[in-house]
Structure formats: structure tokens, C-alpha cells
Write a protein that holds these residues in place. Structure first.
Motif, PDB file in Angstrom:
ATOM      1  N   GLY A  67       0.826  -1.198   0.000  1.00 23.88           N
ATOM      2  CA  GLY A  67       0.000   0.000   0.000  1.00 23.88           C
ATOM      3  C   GLY A  67       0.857   1.244   0.000  1.00 23.88           C
ATOM      4  N   TRP A  68       0.209   2.394   0.067  1.00 23.25           N
ATOM      5  CA  TRP A  68       0.919   3.669   0.099  1.00 23.25           C
ATOM      6  C   TRP A  68       1.247   4.029   1.539  1.00 23.25           C
ATOM      7  N   VAL A  76      -0.010   3.634   6.932  1.00 23.84           N
ATOM      8  CA  VAL A  76      -0.434   3.102   5.638  1.00 23.84           C
ATOM      9  C   VAL A  76      -1.664   3.904   5.221  1.00 23.84           C
ATOM     10  N   PHE A  78      -3.275   3.990   2.269  1.00 22.72           N
ATOM     11  CA  PHE A  78      -4.270   3.241   1.488  1.00 22.72           C
ATOM     12  C   PHE A  78      -3.643   1.947   1.022  1.00 22.72           C
ATOM     13  N   ALA A  79      -4.387   0.866   1.122  1.00 21.63           N
ATOM     14  CA  ALA A  79      -3.931  -0.435   0.636  1.00 21.63           C
ATOM     15  C   ALA A  79      -5.049  -1.047  -0.210  1.00 21.63           C
ATOM     16  N   PRO A  80      -4.813  -1.265  -1.502  1.00 19.49           N
ATOM     17  CA  PRO A  80      -5.890  -1.721  -2.372  1.00 19.49           C
ATOM     18  C   PRO A  80      -6.446  -3.099  -2.027  1.00 19.49           C
ATOM     19  N   ASN A  81      -5.624  -3.969  -1.438  1.00 19.57           N
ATOM     20  CA  ASN A  81      -6.076  -5.331  -1.145  1.00 19.57           C
ATOM     21  C   ASN A  81      -6.233  -5.607   0.342  1.00 19.57           C
ATOM     22  N   TRP A  84      -6.871  -1.167   5.018  1.00 19.39           N
ATOM     23  CA  TRP A  84      -6.122  -0.108   5.676  1.00 19.39           C
ATOM     24  C   TRP A  84      -6.424   1.233   5.034  1.00 19.39           C
ATOM     25  N   ARG A  85      -6.898   2.165   5.829  1.00 20.20           N
ATOM     26  CA  ARG A  85      -7.133   3.535   5.394  1.00 20.20           C
ATOM     27  C   ARG A  85      -6.595   4.436   6.500  1.00 20.20           C
ATOM     28  N   ASN A 105       6.619   0.684   1.834  1.00 17.87           N
ATOM     29  CA  ASN A 105       5.906   0.058   0.715  1.00 17.87           C
ATOM     30  C   ASN A 105       6.591  -1.233   0.280  1.00 17.87           C
ATOM     31  N   GLU A 156       5.833   4.476  -8.267  1.00 20.78           N
ATOM     32  CA  GLU A 156       4.640   3.814  -8.819  1.00 20.78           C
ATOM     33  C   GLU A 156       4.807   3.673 -10.327  1.00 20.78           C
ATOM     34  N   CYS A 171      -6.252   2.939 -11.123  1.00 21.20           N
ATOM     35  CA  CYS A 171      -5.787   4.151 -10.454  1.00 21.20           C
ATOM     36  C   CYS A 171      -6.617   5.365 -10.862  1.00 21.20           C
TER      37      CYS A 171
END
Length: 314
Positions: A67-68, A76, A78-81, A84-85, A105, A156, A171
Motif C-alpha cells: 500500500g501507500w 499506511v 491506502f492499501a488496495p487489497n 487499511w485507510r 511500501n 509507482e 488508479c
């Protein structure tokens, strides 16, 4: 610094290991990731760390997160999978285990491992890693330092534009490299060509039960190794776009080495041969000017553990 722990967190696993200063993993353990529950995920990370610290005396913890991660290497964003926000992961883990913690990351930690101990261990200045899997990630090292950017989200590489107004990307942009050179792109190219030329995709379609929509990445690799023209062509397409990306990169950063990792690299020269050919073609007019050598990654599934553990020493 002596022993440290590296923890690699993905959408399905939490993998941890005790690592020495030479990059050797002395012991490892893993847990499944409860991806939809941030608290449970943190709990699994803590379980892994406590199991390892019960057997070894360690001095710090490095965590590689898919994630970012913010510029302080603690949150963290943001994590796409994973769920986590704006997750304060460093503080949560640090308070639980009583050791210094660094969060980074996952692409960056893999790059650090390949630079220090893997495919680019002989480079003394710079390396760029492309991780080619379901999507495309990466990491950049210049002057022996990991380049994180002002907000922690540099590298990225999968979201640079290859085709203006091309395929939509997750994205929010269109035409990203990830849409043309990833594992998902490989499958999309193979399916489209199998529909258009079923006679050339005999082996590939047989593996998919005759249904182009049932074609999966491992089948494309296996069929390509057996000489299936459509499967080989799919690798040639993603290799072409990777080569274009490499050529753009060296014009900007001029690294010593480009390393290609991720799940798709298991295909070896099926991917690297067309990528290198495209790269060289793109730069043919540069004459005798030196360019980065393209190498396959060497650290495999332990890159995240080793890189995170070593970053904990810095």
C-alpha cells in the motif's frame, strides 16, 4: 546492528523472518491475512513478531506493506487489497512489541533487497526494480538511497502512461503501463488473440477447456513454453511495452541496473527476451552511450522480508 525482523504483508499472507546483516534469513514463519479487518491483520503481524522474538534477540522490525506509506514511514494511507485507510501501523505494532518499527511500501523493500543482496548487489550507485505481477509496482534507488518522494509514494512505475486514452486503469487514469505489461495484461492479450485466431491457440485453448475466457496466466506461460503462437505473442506484447518503459526510465534516471521481479518473471526469457529487444530498439539511436543492464530478480518470495529487515537497520 545485529539481527532484525522483516515482515512482508500482502493480501493473503503475513510472512516474517529473522534476518542477519548479510541478508540471510535464519528462520521464518507465516500467517494468513484477514484482509478485511485492520485490527485482526495487526494482530497477526504481532503474533509473527512475538513468535520470532521468543527464539531470537532482535533489535528492530521492518514491515513491508502492500500500500501507500506516508513520508514518516509510519502510516499506511491506502492499501488496495487490505482494509487499511490511514492506518497508524508503526505505532500500533511498536506499542505491542516494544521494539523500533519502520513501515515501508512492499515494492520499495523488494527493491532494497535486490540492490543490497540480489540481482544488483554489484551496483554501487543505482537500480530500478519493476515488479510484474497482477499489476506493476517498483522501487527506485539512486546514489545508494531509496527514493521515496516528498509524500512517500515515489516509484509507482506501473502508473506511467504508455497509451494516451488507452485501457482504463484502477488508479483512475487511462493507458497505464500496468494495463499493457502486467500479468492481467498478459491474460487479456492472450484471450483476445485466442478469440481472433483459435487455430493458432490450439494448446492454450485446450488447457482452458476450449473457452478463451477461462484462460489464466499460468496456462499462458505453460502454453508458451510448449510453442503456442498465441501464448508467445502475448508475452511479446507485454515485453514490448516493458521495453518502452525501460527506455523512458533510462532517459530520466540513468540507473546502473534495471531488475525485473514479480510473479511473471517465472516465465524467464519468454518475458525478458522481448523486453530487452524492445528496450534496445527504443534506444538504438543513442549509439555508444551506456545504458542500464536488464536482469531478472534473484530474491524471490523472500525479497520483502529481507528488504524490510535491512531497512530497519537504517
Amino acid at each position: 546492528m545485529g539481527l532484525t525482523i522483516g515482515v512482508d504483508i500482502g493480501g493473503t499472507k503475513v510472512l516474517g523472518g529473522v534476518v542477519d546483516s548479510a541478508g540471510d534469513v535464519l528462520v521464518q514463519t507465516r500467517r494468513d491475512t484477514p484482509a478485511q479487518d485492520p485490527g485482526e491483520t495487526a494482530g497477526r503481524i504481532i503474533e509473527v513478531i512475538k513468535e520470532l522474538t521468543a527464539a531470537y534477540e532482535v533489535q528492530a522490525i521492518g514491515i513491508g506493506a502492500a500500500g501507500w506509506v506516508d513520508e514518516t514511514r509510519s502510516i499506511v494511507q491506502f492499501a488496495p487489497n487490505l482494509a487499511w485507510r490511514d492506518e497508524p501501523l508503526r505505532d500500533r505494532i511498536q506499542q505491542a512489541v516494544g521494539l523500533p518499527v519502520v513501515v515501508e511500501n512492499d515494492g520499495n523493500v523488494a527493491a532494497w533487497a535486490e540492490f543490497g543482496f540480489g540481482a544488483a548487489h554489484d551496483a554501487d550507485d543505482s537500480m530500478v526494480l519493476y515488479t510484474v505481477g497482477t499489476g506493476i509496482g517498483g522501487g527506485i534507488i539512486i546514489g545508494g538511497r531509496l527514493i521515496r518522494g516528498a509524500h512517500g509514494v515515489a516509484g509507482e512505475l506501473g502508473h506511467t502512461t504508455m497509451v494516451p486514452d488507452g485501457h482504463p486503469c484502477g488508479c483512475g487514469r487511462h493507458g497505464c503501463l500496468e494495463q499493457y505489461a502486467s500479468g492481467n495484461a498478459l491474460v487479456r492479450f492472450a484471450r483476445a488473440d485466442a478469440r481472433a485466431r483459435p487455430e493458432a491457440a490450439e494448446r492454450l485453448l485446450r488447457m482452458a477447456g476450449g473457452d478463451p475466457d477461462a484462460i489464466k496466466g499460468p496456462a499462458v506461460t505453460e502454453a508458451a513454453r510448449l510453442g503456442d503462437p498465441v501464448a508467445i505473442g502475448a508475452f511479446e506484447q507485454i515485453g514490448h511495452w516493458l521495453g518502452v518503459a525501460f527506455a523512458d526510465l533510462v532517459q530520466t534516471l540513468d540507473p546502473q541496473v534495471i531488475v525485473v521481479g514479480g510473479g511473471v518473471i517465472d516465465a524467464g526469457d519468454l518475458l525478458l527476451k522481448p523486453a530487452r529487444a524492445s528496450y534496445e530498439e527504443q534506444l538504438a539511436k543513442r549509439g555508444r552511450l551506456p545504458v542500464a543492464e536488464v536482469r531478472p530478480a534473484l530474491m524471490g518470495n523472500l525479497a520483502g522480508v529481507v528488504g524490510a529487515a535491512d531497512l530497519a537497520r537504517t
